[in-house]
Design an enzyme around this catalytic site. Structure first.
Site, PDB file in Angstrom:
ATOM      1  N   HIS A  24       2.645   3.562  -8.959  1.00 38.71           N
ATOM      2  CA  HIS A  24       2.207   2.118  -9.406  1.00 38.71           C
ATOM      3  C   HIS A  24       3.283   1.522 -10.146  1.00 38.71           C
ATOM      4  O   HIS A  24       3.970   0.242  -9.809  1.00 38.71           O
ATOM      5  CB  HIS A  24       0.799   1.833 -10.429  1.00 38.71           C
ATOM      6  N   ASP A  70       0.908  -1.177  -0.093  1.00 37.04           N
ATOM      7  CA  ASP A  70      -0.023   0.041  -0.034  1.00 37.04           C
ATOM      8  C   ASP A  70       0.761   1.202   0.161  1.00 37.04           C
ATOM      9  O   ASP A  70       1.796   1.273   0.457  1.00 37.04           O
ATOM     10  CB  ASP A  70      -0.839  -0.050   1.352  1.00 37.04           C
ATOM     11  N   LEU A  77      10.923 -20.147  -4.579  1.00 39.12           N
ATOM     12  CA  LEU A  77       9.964 -19.373  -3.903  1.00 39.12           C
ATOM     13  C   LEU A  77       8.658 -19.406  -4.449  1.00 39.12           C
ATOM     14  O   LEU A  77       8.783 -19.647  -5.635  1.00 39.12           O
ATOM     15  CB  LEU A  77      10.501 -18.065  -3.811  1.00 39.12           C
TER      16      LEU A  77
HETATM   17  C1  IPE Z   1      -5.290  -2.984  -0.041  1.00 34.42           C
HETATM   18  O1  IPE Z   1      -4.998  -1.577  -0.518  1.00 34.42           O
HETATM   19  C2  IPE Z   1      -5.313  -3.646  -1.585  1.00 34.42           C
HETATM   20  C3  IPE Z   1      -4.111  -4.005  -2.262  1.00 34.42           C
HETATM   21  C4  IPE Z   1      -3.128  -3.443  -1.568  1.00 34.42           C
HETATM   22  C5  IPE Z   1      -4.045  -4.516  -3.608  1.00 34.42           C
HETATM   23  P1  IPE Z   1      -6.266  -0.409  -0.627  1.00 34.42           P
HETATM   24  O2  IPE Z   1      -5.623   0.784  -0.510  1.00 34.42           O
HETATM   25  O3  IPE Z   1      -6.989  -0.851  -1.901  1.00 34.42           O
HETATM   26  O4  IPE Z   1      -6.983  -0.569   0.746  1.00 34.42           O
HETATM   27  P2  IPE Z   1      -8.001   0.611   1.497  1.00 34.42           P
HETATM   28  O5  IPE Z   1      -9.000   0.838   0.280  1.00 34.42           O
HETATM   29  O6  IPE Z   1      -7.096   1.534   1.918  1.00 34.42           O
HETATM   30  O7  IPE Z   1      -8.596  -0.072   2.567  1.00 34.42           O
HETATM   31  C1  IPE Z   2      -1.450   0.192  -3.366  1.00 36.76           C
HETATM   32  O1  IPE Z   2      -1.148   1.505  -3.522  1.00 36.76           O
HETATM   33  C2  IPE Z   2      -1.760  -0.256  -4.747  1.00 36.76           C
HETATM   34  C3  IPE Z   2      -3.250  -0.884  -4.971  1.00 36.76           C
HETATM   35  C4  IPE Z   2      -4.035  -0.930  -4.288  1.00 36.76           C
HETATM   36  C5  IPE Z   2      -3.365  -1.644  -6.308  1.00 36.76           C
HETATM   37  P1  IPE Z   2      -2.809   2.563  -3.338  1.00 36.76           P
HETATM   38  O2  IPE Z   2      -3.147   3.025  -4.726  1.00 36.76           O
HETATM   39  O3  IPE Z   2      -3.657   1.969  -2.557  1.00 36.76           O
HETATM   40  O4  IPE Z   2      -1.757   3.800  -2.677  1.00 36.76           O
HETATM   41  P2  IPE Z   2      -2.616   4.994  -1.890  1.00 36.76           P
HETATM   42  O5  IPE Z   2      -3.144   4.001  -0.443  1.00 36.76           O
HETATM   43  O6  IPE Z   2      -3.528   5.672  -2.597  1.00 36.76           O
HETATM   44  O7  IPE Z   2      -1.353   5.689  -1.084  1.00 36.76           O
HETATM   45 MG    MG Z   3      -4.236   2.223  -0.608  1.00 38.42          MG
END
Ligand code: IPE
Ligand code: IPE
Ligand code: MG
Length: 243
Positions: free
Chosen positions: A40, A23, A134
């Site tokens: 990303h 995240d 792995l």
């Molecule tokens: C969880 O992260 C999903 C992934 C890392 C793929 P999100 O960013 O989507 O989660 P929320 O919405 O903050 O709970």
């Molecule tokens: C995690 O990063 C990637 C996915 C959930 C696919 P985010 O896109 O959720 O990044 P934040 O939480 O907005 O910083």
């Molecule tokens: Mg996120």
């Protein structure tokens, strides 16, 4: 540099299966006034680094939460970017992964992704199925509740077909119908970027996982950060309800 496994996981029990909620890509980009896709993209680099470091740090299974069943709520452009990056990652890494003995697998409703992706993922899975290194499990279109619903449906079908009695529905019978069947439960769940929630990840499997949170945003994550998280795991005392 010494023995990396010993350095990272000295003392306590070894973390064999680590599951990561990757995240913070969006926040990484925002801090740099870049579009979310840039975050990303850097996130994919972090995946490369972590997959490379994982075996040397003693991990047998690495599960990565890459796209949740709730992430479809994001704008179509971002969803498209994420799917494109997934395709690019698998296409560009599959040879190296295979050469390094990595077995690639997927959990979640990944068969409902775009047909070109499903085809690519299926081929990557088949190609690496015999590898002994792995186990890299990518959670794609994954949600713990949806996974449990699908397992419940499979159990109901087996009962309706007369293959199972309701009393034979045990924890083991349910586990055998989860996407993670055949894998040990995660010893630890790690979430980057400081968020304190599970976001529908491995709800059943993480029942006794150690929960580790780091403030590091996922695009900044690397082998050293992974080693640090595993060192934290080794300092935990696991009890499983005992004493
Ligand atoms: C969880 O992260 C999903 C992934 C890392 C793929 P999100 O960013 O989507 O989660 P929320 O919405 O903050 O709970
Ligand atoms: C995690 O990063 C990637 C996915 C959930 C696919 P985010 O896109 O959720 O990044 P934040 O939480 O907005 O910083
Ligand atoms: Mg996120």
């Amino acid at each position: 540099m010494g023995d990396p496994v010993g350095d990272a996981q000295s003392g306590g029990e070894r973390c064999r299966h680590l599951a990561i909620i990757m995240d913070g890509n969006g926040r990484w980009a925002k801090a740099r006034r870049l579009p979310r896709i840039a975050g990303h993209r850097e996130g994919v680099e972090a995946v490369r680094r972590v997959v490379e470091a994982a075996p040397g740090l003693g991990l047998d299974v690495l599960t990565l939460y890459a796209f949740s069943s709730e992430n479809w709520k994001r704008p179509p452009d971002e969803v498209n970017d994420l799917m494109g990056l997934l395709k690019h990652y698998v296409q560009s890494e599959i040879n190296a992964l295979h050469k390094n003995g990595v077995r690639l697998d997927f959990i979640g409703d990944w068969q409902a992704l775009r047909p070109d992706l499903v085809d690519l993922l299926q081929r990557a899975r088949t190609r690496t199925a015999g590898n002994r290194g792995l186990k890299l499990v990518m959670a794609l279109n994954y949600g713990g509740q949806g996974e449990l619903v699908r397992a419940a449906q499979a159990l109901a079908r087996a009962v309706a077909a007369g293959e199972l009695t309701p009393e034979a529905i045990t924890a083991e019978a349910l586990e055998a119908r989860l996407d993670t069947a055949g894998y040990p439960p995660p010893d630890a769940v790690l979430r980057t970027s400081g968020e304190l929630r599970l976001s529908n990840f491995l709800l059943w499997q993480a029942a006794y996982a150690e929960y580790i949170v780091t403030d590091t945003l996922w695009p900044d994550f690397d082998g050293a950060a992974l080693a640090q998280a595993l060192a934290e795991f080794s300092r935990r005392e696991r009890r499983f309800g005992g004493r």
